[in-house]
Each structure stands twice: as C-alpha cells, then as structure tokens.
Scaffold this active site. Structure first.
Site, mmCIF file in Angstrom:
data_model
loop_
_atom_site.group_PDB
_atom_site.id
_atom_site.type_symbol
_atom_site.label_atom_id
_atom_site.label_comp_id
_atom_site.label_asym_id
_atom_site.label_seq_id
_atom_site.Cartn_x
_atom_site.Cartn_y
_atom_site.Cartn_z
ATOM 1 C CG HIS A 19 89.515 59.859 44.260
ATOM 2 N ND1 HIS A 19 88.398 59.052 44.222
ATOM 3 C CD2 HIS A 19 89.081 61.066 44.717
ATOM 4 C CE1 HIS A 19 87.340 59.742 44.624
ATOM 5 N NE2 HIS A 19 87.729 60.968 44.925
ATOM 6 C CD GLU A 78 90.298 55.986 43.464
ATOM 7 O OE1 GLU A 78 89.952 56.242 42.284
ATOM 8 O OE2 GLU A 78 89.533 56.101 44.437
ATOM 9 C CG HIS A 105 86.634 56.423 40.546
ATOM 10 N ND1 HIS A 105 87.150 57.425 41.338
ATOM 11 C CD2 HIS A 105 85.810 57.021 39.657
ATOM 12 C CE1 HIS A 105 86.653 58.590 40.941
ATOM 13 N NE2 HIS A 105 85.836 58.375 39.917
ATOM 14 C CD GLU A 158 85.172 52.603 42.471
ATOM 15 O OE1 GLU A 158 86.168 52.038 42.954
ATOM 16 O OE2 GLU A 158 84.724 53.688 42.873
#
Length: 231
Positions: free
Chosen positions: A41, A44, A153, A208
């Site tokens: 992404h 990010e 992430h 994450e």
C-alpha cells in the site's frame, strides 16, 4: 542505493506503471525459507523504510529470507494506496473472498478510524490477480515456497497470523514489539494476500505497525523483524 552486503538484487516484474519490482535474495543459491513483503500500500511508507533498514542491518550471508521492500512502487511514489490503475493490490489476490467492484478504506493520515470515514475508493481489479504486481508476488511465492511470509502494513498496531503461521515466530514478534496478536485485523479484507495464504495453508503474518516518526518505528520494530531473518 548500493546493494547491501550479502544480497543479490533481482527484478521480478514491473508495476502497472512500468516501474521495477526489486527483490533482494541472499547471495548464492540458498533455499529461501521466508519472504518479507512491504510497501503493498503506497500510503504506508513506514513499511518500505523498515524493510530497507532490515536489509542494511542483516547481511544476506546470515539469512535464508528474501525481501521485497516495495510491492507497489506506483503507489509509493504517488503517496496513494493504489497502483497506477487505481487498484488496491491487497484486494486483488485470487482468493475465494475476492469481490469485483470497489473497496473503501481510510484516506492517508486518518486519525479517527470510524466507518463513516472510509472514503478512500479503490478498484479491486478487473479480475482476481489481474495486476502485474499481484502476479509477480504470486509467482515469487510459488517459486520460493517460503515456510513463512511476513507482510508489513500500517497503522493498526497488531499482528494477525494465518492458521499455518509458526506460533513461535508469532510469539517472538509480539514479545519484541509489544503488539497484540489477533485472529484478524478487525474488518473484512476480501482479496487480500492474507486470505489467499490462509486458503492455501501458507504460513503468513500480517504485521501492522503504527504511524510514528522513523526513530520510534526502528526502536520498537526493527530488532524483532531483523531477528526473524536470522533465527
């Protein structure tokens, strides 16, 4: 950037916008045991930065992991979630959960993560696995058959393993970072790499990190992630 010590640089494909997808393998012909993927992404960038720091800290001579620091160079350069075709690559994997149409997520920098704020619109692709970036990642996994995939992430501050992920690896990461372990990330992720891995019995960990200054990210996460590559 100069290639870090002990690593071989390899182009495994091109993005929708024509940019190279660069993989770092341990120098030589060693069997790959793990795969670190970051930057899927584009909003990010913390994940790309951590992956690059891991390459600098861990010599390729001391690991059997391969590292893909940026799976979405189009989005990373543009500062957006999607690739150059407007596709959320982590909704494009050919899992049974893939759904045609659009997906809505939080715009970059959203602090209050409530459902009504999910206004960032992305395509899931014309078909499951339609994007060249997705295809390159799938081909890489098929070719290397890693025992574990670590998928970076942001910004949820949690660890979400698939059922086949090594529980000892999950415990080590959680202990090093202080991140909680959850069965999922708290919302549906149709067409995610995680779903695809879970359906095929592939051990994968969605990791994450938080939005934070780079020194704070390094202090909290770098030791644990680097340790995964050398354990």
């Amino acid at each position: 950037m100069e290639i870090p010590a002990g690593w071989d640089e390899e182009e495994i494909g091109r993005s929708r916008g024509g940019l190279p997808l660069t993989l770092y393998r341990p120098a030589g012909t060693r069997q790959i045991e793990g795969l670190l993927i970051a930057g899927i992404h584009g909003e990010e960038p913390e994940t790309l930065w951590l992956a690059r720091r891991v390459l600098e800290r861990v010599s390729g001579h001391d690991t059997a992991w391969a590292v893909l620091p940026c799976a979405n160079p189009d989005g990373m350069l543009a500062g957006v979630r999607q690739n150059a075709a407007g596709v959320d690559l982590n909704r494009n994997f050919p899992s049974a959960s893939w759904a045609a149409g659009e997906t809505f997520t939080y715009p970059p920098g959203t602090q209050v993560r409530r459902r009504e704020h999910r206004t960032n619109r992305s395509s899931t692709g014309d078909a499951p696995g339609s994007e060249p970036e997705t295809q390159a990642v799938l081909a890489l996994i098929e070719e290397t058959a890693p025992a574990l995939i670590l998928d970076l992430h942001a910004p949820l501050e949690l660890i979400a393993p698939t059922p086949a992920a090594d529980p000892d690896a999950v415990r080590r990461l959680a202990a090093a970072s202080g991140l909680p372990v959850h069965a999922d990330i708290g919302s549906p992720t149709p067409g995610a790499l995680r779903d695809w891995c879970a359906e095929r019995g592939v051990g994968a960990i969605t990791y994450e990190v938080e939005h934070a200054p780079l020194p704070a990210l390094a202090a909290r996460h770098l030791d644990g992630i680097a340790g995964m590559l050398t354990t």
